[in-house]
Design a protein around this motif. Structure first.
Motif: not given
Length: 169
Positions: A2-13
């Protein structure tokens, strides 16, 4: 999840295509993150044609509301799964942001560094929702991470080794 995945994907982008291949490590009980990661990587491949990634699963180190005693056993199990995986992948960098799954992976990488097998840079980004206190993962990895990033100034004051960058996700 959920939230952790969304946050890390924003960083990776925000990362360039030189950060490839990317190796994602998920808890075996995480059903939500794989779809998010695959969607993210599919969009990324439209921009970076040589984009590569893998997905690996390890046992979840700690379930929400799991007792502390049984958490020790499940975390040790996760570390045993993480060691050969980390040895196989030999990452240059681990970027993580708080789910319990990151602790065994980071500890495995730290151990490989101590054994002079592979030195991995560990970057931990505390979740944006952690305003006054660190997460349990943060409390553990504060001592092992090469870079420990917080998103609130109060945390920087309480944890002097941390780096405050403001809101980054």
């Amino acid at each position: 999840t959920g939230g952790h995945t969304t946050e890390i994907l924003r960083l990776l982008s925000c990362l360039s295509e030189s950060y490839s291949p990317r190796h994602y490590v998920l808890a075996d009980s995480d059903k939500m993150s794989e779809a998010k990661i695959r969607s993210f990587e599919q969009k990324r491949a439209e921009t970076f044609s040589k984009s590569q990634f893998t997905l690996d699963r390890i046992p979840r180190s700690r379930e929400v509301r799991q007792s502390w005693i049984s958490s020790v056993v499940t975390t040790l199990s996760s570390i045993l799964y993480s060691l050969p995986l980390t040895y196989k992948r030999k990452p240059d960098l681990i970027l993580c942001n708080g789910p319990g799954t990151c602790v065994p992976v980071c500890l495995s990488a730290f151990l490989l560094g101590l054994l002079r097998i592979k030195r991995t840079i560990i970057v931990y980004v505390e979740s944006i929702c952690r305003v006054e206190t660190l997460s349990l993962s943060g409390k553990i990895l504060y001592y092992f991470a090469d870079y420990f990033i917080v998103q609130w100034p109060d945390l920087k004051e309480k944890y002097p080794k941390s780096v405050y960058l403001g809101r980054i996700v």
